[in-house]
Enzyme design. Sequence first.
Site, mmCIF file in Angstrom:
data_model
loop_
_atom_site.group_PDB
_atom_site.id
_atom_site.type_symbol
_atom_site.label_atom_id
_atom_site.label_comp_id
_atom_site.label_asym_id
_atom_site.label_seq_id
_atom_site.Cartn_x
_atom_site.Cartn_y
_atom_site.Cartn_z
ATOM 1 N N MET A 184 8.644 16.242 -6.457
ATOM 2 C CA MET A 184 7.474 15.970 -5.609
ATOM 3 C C MET A 184 7.265 17.079 -4.588
ATOM 4 O O MET A 184 6.135 17.530 -4.363
ATOM 5 C CB MET A 184 7.645 14.628 -4.896
ATOM 6 C CG MET A 184 7.466 13.419 -5.792
ATOM 7 S SD MET A 184 5.753 13.168 -6.326
ATOM 8 C CE MET A 184 5.000 12.588 -4.804
ATOM 9 N N ASN B 277 15.441 23.895 1.582
ATOM 10 C CA ASN B 277 16.211 22.835 0.941
ATOM 11 C C ASN B 277 17.656 22.958 1.405
ATOM 12 O O ASN B 277 18.155 24.069 1.615
ATOM 13 C CB ASN B 277 16.144 22.964 -0.582
ATOM 14 C CG ASN B 277 16.616 21.707 -1.284
ATOM 15 O OD1 ASN B 277 15.860 20.745 -1.442
ATOM 16 N ND2 ASN B 277 17.881 21.680 -1.719
ATOM 17 N N ALA C 292 14.291 8.400 1.552
ATOM 18 C CA ALA C 292 14.005 7.531 2.695
ATOM 19 C C ALA C 292 15.301 7.012 3.306
ATOM 20 O O ALA C 292 16.350 6.955 2.660
ATOM 21 C CB ALA C 292 13.129 6.362 2.251
ATOM 22 N N SER D 142 0.965 8.950 -3.186
ATOM 23 C CA SER D 142 1.062 8.270 -4.471
ATOM 24 C C SER D 142 0.416 9.094 -5.574
ATOM 25 O O SER D 142 -0.610 9.739 -5.370
ATOM 26 C CB SER D 142 0.382 6.895 -4.410
ATOM 27 O OG SER D 142 0.448 6.255 -5.675
ATOM 28 N N GLY D 143 1.007 9.011 -6.749
ATOM 29 C CA GLY D 143 0.465 9.715 -7.909
ATOM 30 C C GLY D 143 1.546 10.347 -8.750
ATOM 31 O O GLY D 143 1.252 10.938 -9.787
ATOM 32 N N GLY D 144 2.805 10.222 -8.294
ATOM 33 C CA GLY D 144 3.893 10.803 -9.062
ATOM 34 C C GLY D 144 3.851 12.313 -9.056
ATOM 35 O O GLY D 144 3.121 12.937 -8.278
ATOM 36 N N LYS E 40 0.870 2.232 2.074
ATOM 37 C CA LYS E 40 1.525 2.713 0.863
ATOM 38 C C LYS E 40 2.462 1.646 0.293
ATOM 39 O O LYS E 40 2.559 1.471 -0.937
ATOM 40 C CB LYS E 40 2.314 3.988 1.167
ATOM 41 C CG LYS E 40 3.149 4.528 -0.005
ATOM 42 C CD LYS E 40 2.327 4.783 -1.259
ATOM 43 C CE LYS E 40 3.026 5.662 -2.283
ATOM 44 N NZ LYS E 40 4.297 5.165 -2.777
ATOM 45 N N HIS F 184 0.334 -0.829 -1.455
ATOM 46 C CA HIS F 184 -0.068 -0.190 -2.707
ATOM 47 C C HIS F 184 1.015 -0.405 -3.762
ATOM 48 O O HIS F 184 0.735 -0.788 -4.909
ATOM 49 C CB HIS F 184 -0.310 1.304 -2.474
ATOM 50 C CG HIS F 184 -0.320 2.146 -3.720
ATOM 51 N ND1 HIS F 184 0.839 2.490 -4.409
ATOM 52 C CD2 HIS F 184 -1.328 2.713 -4.418
ATOM 53 C CE1 HIS F 184 0.539 3.216 -5.466
ATOM 54 N NE2 HIS F 184 -0.775 3.366 -5.498
ATOM 55 N N ASN F 185 2.264 -0.156 -3.389
ATOM 56 C CA ASN F 185 3.360 -0.291 -4.344
ATOM 57 C C ASN F 185 3.583 -1.743 -4.751
ATOM 58 O O ASN F 185 3.934 -2.029 -5.894
ATOM 59 C CB ASN F 185 4.644 0.298 -3.764
ATOM 60 C CG ASN F 185 4.650 1.815 -3.794
ATOM 61 O OD1 ASN F 185 3.601 2.452 -3.775
ATOM 62 N ND2 ASN F 185 5.817 2.397 -3.839
ATOM 63 N N GLU G 37 1.059 -2.477 -7.201
ATOM 64 C CA GLU G 37 1.501 -1.757 -8.405
ATOM 65 C C GLU G 37 2.511 -2.603 -9.197
ATOM 66 O O GLU G 37 2.419 -2.711 -10.430
ATOM 67 C CB GLU G 37 2.116 -0.433 -7.993
ATOM 68 C CG GLU G 37 2.723 0.398 -9.103
ATOM 69 C CD GLU G 37 3.458 1.604 -8.546
ATOM 70 O OE1 GLU G 37 4.619 1.833 -8.955
ATOM 71 O OE2 GLU G 37 2.876 2.324 -7.700
#
Length: 485
Positions: free
Chosen positions: A15, A34, A78, A130-132, A185, A188-189, A192
């Site tokens: 992502m 990173n 998270a 969202s959208g992968g 969000k 939304h999930n 989903e």
Amino acid sequence: MSKKADIGLVGLAVMGENLILNMESKGFTVACFNRTTSKVDDFVNGRGKDKKIIGCHSLEELAANLERPRKVMLMVKAGKPVDEFIEMVIPYLEKGDIIIDGGNSHFPDTIRRTKYLEEQGLLYIGTGVSGGEEGALKGPSIMPGGSPAAWPSVKPIFQAIAAKVQDDVPCCDWVGNDGAGHFVKMVHNGIEYGDMQLICEAYHLMSAGLGMCAGEIHKVFVEWNEGVLDSYLIEITRDILAKTDPETDKPMIDVILDTAGQKGTGKWTSQAGLDLGIGIPQIAEAVFARCLSAVKEERVAAAPLLTGPKSGFEGDRTVLIKQLHDAVYASKICSYAQGYQLLRAAAAEYGWDLDFGGIALLWRGGCIIRARFLGDIKKAFDQDPNLANLLLDPYFSKITADTQAAWRTVIKTAIDLGIPIPAMSAALNYYDGYRSERLPANLLQAQRDYFGAHTYERLDKPRGEYFHTNWTGAGGTTSAQTYVV
């Protein structure tokens, strides 16, 4: 001197990498970091080669390469890792700089972090993305909330990289204060989860109940995706059912183990419903269905021991498939209705000024639950911003009226065949419960008052007045404190 970056991003998983490439393709210079610095070098010299991307080997270097106000986006796991990176990056930031959490954080954490950083003169955004991986690269749905003062600095970047719908409108806009973006969000999930379970139940009824093979079910989903059920999840289900396993030459769907995983957002949504006193049984049932799927070994052991219906389906298969289409559509409407009920309750509880029609637009493109009928949801809330329940909108109430005969037939058929359809039946129970002028909660409240002196309200008295009956004649007049969710 080389140009500094417009934004920095921490976390080079799929992502994170794809969001950087998306930003760079829209003309922005991006600095990246990173914790495993070899990933930075691999990315900059690989997918990011010859692009406006600055690889950094420390957070100090990242901050030094950012235009002011500095914008640092975290795309890390998270929970504790977010807090750890916040603490690590703070020493390199100045008043007015912005930290963005683009992961699936729990909204109470975002509320806490917003307050904490604002107290230090910094700004914070918790944003759902969202959208992968495909959405991250080509255009996701983005749901930002947090410190309102941060939005003008981030808006040009987020709206440039977001998915676009009619008239090039971006599927990204400011949602609200502190945890509002991550709450939206989360819902939304939750929706989903409900959508996916409905589709799985339709598949199960066709495969186990009607004896249809993957290729036959594929053709059904091809047809469904060209009508009112047109959506990303119907589309990918269509494609999944057409895929063949190269090792066995069987349909891919037939070699996948029937145990489902989850990352917790559906559970959080269900918990929020309980915390706010909002009935979202369809979403909760979708979570429980995944839990039940996980006990595979127990189900295998139980199968020969527990009996069920023996006879198969004897009706008209073509007719039932049409009825199943209507049942999925009606159930889908109920899922969104429950999600919006939860959003409305959260807005009141947390003081968020949520634009419900605008949220439908955010979900219209880029995200996992994107669907044709989200345009109709936007229209419903545009016409009546104070709409109490999506089911009360004339457009949607007509659909549930027109489809409910088929809906009931499908559920009765599934029961007769012994095929579980928890989300679809929970949707109908929600619908029937919501349309009931009188429910048996009067008896429930009498029971509570009988054994615990919890009091009750009366039909012939104003709301908010509570009464207690000495049911046995042995009790006193003292009642327990009244608590209403």
